[in-house]
Scaffold this active site. Structure first.
Site, PDB file in Angstrom:
ATOM      1  CG  HIS A  38      -3.277   4.282  -3.002  1.00  0.00           C
ATOM      2  ND1 HIS A  38      -2.711   3.841  -1.855  1.00  0.00           N
ATOM      3  CD2 HIS A  38      -2.277   4.811  -3.727  1.00  0.00           C
ATOM      4  CE1 HIS A  38      -1.413   4.092  -1.873  1.00  0.00           C
ATOM      5  NE2 HIS A  38      -1.132   4.689  -2.999  1.00  0.00           N
ATOM      6  CB  THR A  39      -8.393   2.268  -7.198  1.00  0.00           C
ATOM      7  OG1 THR A  39      -7.793   2.911  -8.300  1.00  0.00           O
ATOM      8  CG2 THR A  39      -9.844   1.979  -7.517  1.00  0.00           C
ATOM      9  CD  GLN A  40      -8.145   3.705  -0.720  1.00  0.00           C
ATOM     10  OE1 GLN A  40      -8.025   2.493  -0.749  1.00  0.00           O
ATOM     11  NE2 GLN A  40      -7.307   4.492  -0.074  1.00  0.00           N
ATOM     12  CG  ASP A  49      -2.793   2.578  -7.083  1.00  0.00           C
ATOM     13  OD1 ASP A  49      -1.953   3.215  -7.761  1.00  0.00           O
ATOM     14  OD2 ASP A  49      -4.024   2.783  -7.171  1.00  0.00           O
ATOM     15  N   PRO A  50      -4.939  -1.071  -6.695  1.00  0.00           N
ATOM     16  CG  PRO A  50      -6.804  -2.214  -5.894  1.00  0.00           C
ATOM     17  CD  PRO A  50      -5.740  -1.254  -5.479  1.00  0.00           C
TER      18      PRO A  50
END
Lengths: 282, 250
Positions: free
Chosen positions: B27-29, B131-132
């Site tokens: 996931h893009t944090q 998870d944008p």
């Protein structure tokens, strides 16, 4: 079409290279009551013969709206047709959800054709027993397609399927040269004349036929009974055509029988700029 | 996106025999290499979209030749701010769509509106899965005479307007657009307006650099300029002896 030892299974080839079960499915389409389609530069008209087997019975629904820009007429097992129209509506609405724009007709037709093809290659399935005339508009203009149980699809200027469709086809063959320039009303009249041919001796009334129109900037609409009767009445004013003699249909081939003005199968009207797409192999 | 997690075998008598190994975080944090503002305006013949070519790594201006404006098909251009690698991923998605159209070769092509909506679905869906894609996208184009300009954010917010901006552009450029944009500006007027806004951004946005590209989309096609520098003026009196009025180390 005679019974033979290679026709039990849809997945069995005959020595002559034919899939008899698929051909029998196309027979079912020929037994259904007629459906007719024709198009101009701006509109596509679908007409159906609605034969009820008894006076007490209401007419079968053979015209279906798929989306605002696409509709179908079916001939054959209308139950199969309902399933296919549910699939088509689903595909249209999914495309609309993602892209907020209408699914191009030609692409929907290919999806249906691919779905039909699957049923010709699985031993536990049977082909759909319905032929569809798909009318719709997209960026490239108005289109008329036919979907066969075999999984083939063709684009047409005008066509008819079902029982006594040959009579309608003969009328269309005579007149199709003028269709492109027709107005919406003229096109509807031609469609009704074609239905008359299929009805032969029977009188054309708003209760034994159905009509639908779609066009550029003209949402798909099944014409209601009152308006339909008005169109039929207006036919009286136009010159009567001699009824064409009904002809025997050609024995079925894996591709459909006697065809009318078939455009490059799988292709679409070419836009003004650029070359047309390569015709797909039949 | 979900693959099978590998099982890590342990001694059969341990209480954790055959437990799942922790997989990589997918996931893009937070973003790493980012682009700053993208600006867009409609004008008489089409749409103009501009952005600088900086890729910042936090507070460091690390990459100075990042192309943040990319054409997609013949009718559409996408500009992105935010995580550059996520933008590259978005370009692969859109590229597949364009290729699909090309393979069909049936005269039907995706319009800027179609691409905008598709991307909105993608961004919103990924946001719902925590998870944008860490971008704000500016999508513009011309098709069948219709000029289109819209925005999608990383949480899936979508809208269209006559002039748009992402990031700092919203605070510094939009007010200028609101005052000075009007219908049917010429190409010169539009470019001047964008350059004025880009200059302000260069003065005031610490992630912006003086190397910009302006893209012009019209019915004829897409033209992205080579990167060039804006005229700046540092001779203002207030810039000389800037700390004159503020003695001290704070």
């Amino acid at each position: 079409m005679f019974r033979n030892q290679y026709d039990t299974d849809v997945t069995t080839w005959s020595p002559a290279g034919r899939l008899h079960q698929v051909e029998y499915a196309m027979e079912a389409v020929k037994q259904g009551s007629a459906a007719i389609g024709l198009r101009s530069k701006t509109h596509v008209v679908l007409a159906t013969v609605n034969k009820a087997s008894s006076e007490l019975l209401s007419h079968q629904k053979k015209l279906f709206k798929i989306d605002n820009h696409i509709g179908i007429a079916m001939a054959g097992l209308t139950a199969d047709g309902r399933v296919l129209s549910r699939y088509m509506r689903s595909e249209c609405i999914n495309h609309n959800f993602v892209y907020e724009s209408p699914l191009p007709v030609g692409r929907l037709v290919v999806k249906v054709a691919d779905k039909a093809q699957v049923c010709t290659q699985r031993s536990w399935k049977r082909p759909y027993g319905v032929g569809l005339l798909v009318a719709g508009t997209d960026e490239t203009g108005p289109h008329l397609y036919q979907n066969c149980p075999s999984g083939n699809y063709f684009e047409y200027q005008a066509f008819a399927i079902g029982s006594r469709s040959q009579a309608a086809k003969t009328y269309l063959e005579r007149k199709y040269g003028t269709f492109m320039e027709c107005t919406k009303e003229e096109l509807i009249r031609h469609a009704l004349f074609a239905v008359k041919e299929s009805l032969q001796e029977e009188e054309l009334t708003s209760s034994n036929c159905g009509l639908a129109v779609v066009g550029i900037d003209d949402k798909f609409e099944i014409v209601d009974q009152k308006k339909l009767q008005a169109y039929i009445d207006s036919l009286e004013d136009a010159t009567k055509e001699e009824p064409a003699a009904a002809e025997e249909d050609q024995p079925a081939h894996v591709e459909a029988g006697a065809l009318l003005v078939r455009e490059s199968s799988g292709g679409v009207e070419i836009p003004a700029d650029g070359d047309g797409p390569a015709p797909m192999e039949t | 996106m979900t693959g099978k997690q590998p099982y890590v075998g342990q001694a059969l008598d341990s209480p954790h025999a055959f437990t799942l190994a922790p997989g990589p975080t997918k996931h893009t944090q937070y973003p790493y290499v980012t682009g700053t503002s993208v600006l867009g305006i409609k004008y008489k013949d089409g749409v103009l979209i501009a952005a600088d070519t900086a890729g910042s790594y936090g507070s460091t201006v690390r990459y100075k030749s990042v192309e943040r404006l990319k054409p997609c098909g013949k009718h559409c251009l996408i500009g992105a701010s935010g995580e550059i690698s996520d933008f590259q991923q978005i370009l692969t998605y859109v590229d597949k769509l364009i290729l699909n159209d090309y393979m069909w070769d049936d005269g039907n092509n995706l319009s800027p509106r179609d691409i905008h909506n598709y991307l909105t679905r993608v961004m919103y869906n990924k946001r719902n899965n925590f998870d944008p894609l860490w971008n704000t996208l500016v999508i513009g184009g011309v098709k069948n005479g219709e000029k289109y300009l819209g925005v999608v954010t990383m949480i899936g917010v979508q809208f269209e307007d006559n002039h748009v901006a992402s990031g700092f552009g919203n605070h510094l450029a939009r007010p200028i657009f609101r005052d000075e944009w009007h219908e049917n500006m010429t190409l010169e007027e539009g470019t001047q307006l964008l350059e004025k806004a880009l200059t302000v951004l260069y003065y005031r946005d610490r992630s912006a650099i003086n190397k910009v590209q302006v893209a012009n989309i019209t019915a004829e096609g897409i033209n992205i300029s080579e990167p060039y520098a804006l005229k700046t003026n540092w001779e203002y009196k207030a810039f000389k002896n800037p700390t004159a009025g503020a003695v001290g180390s704070w």
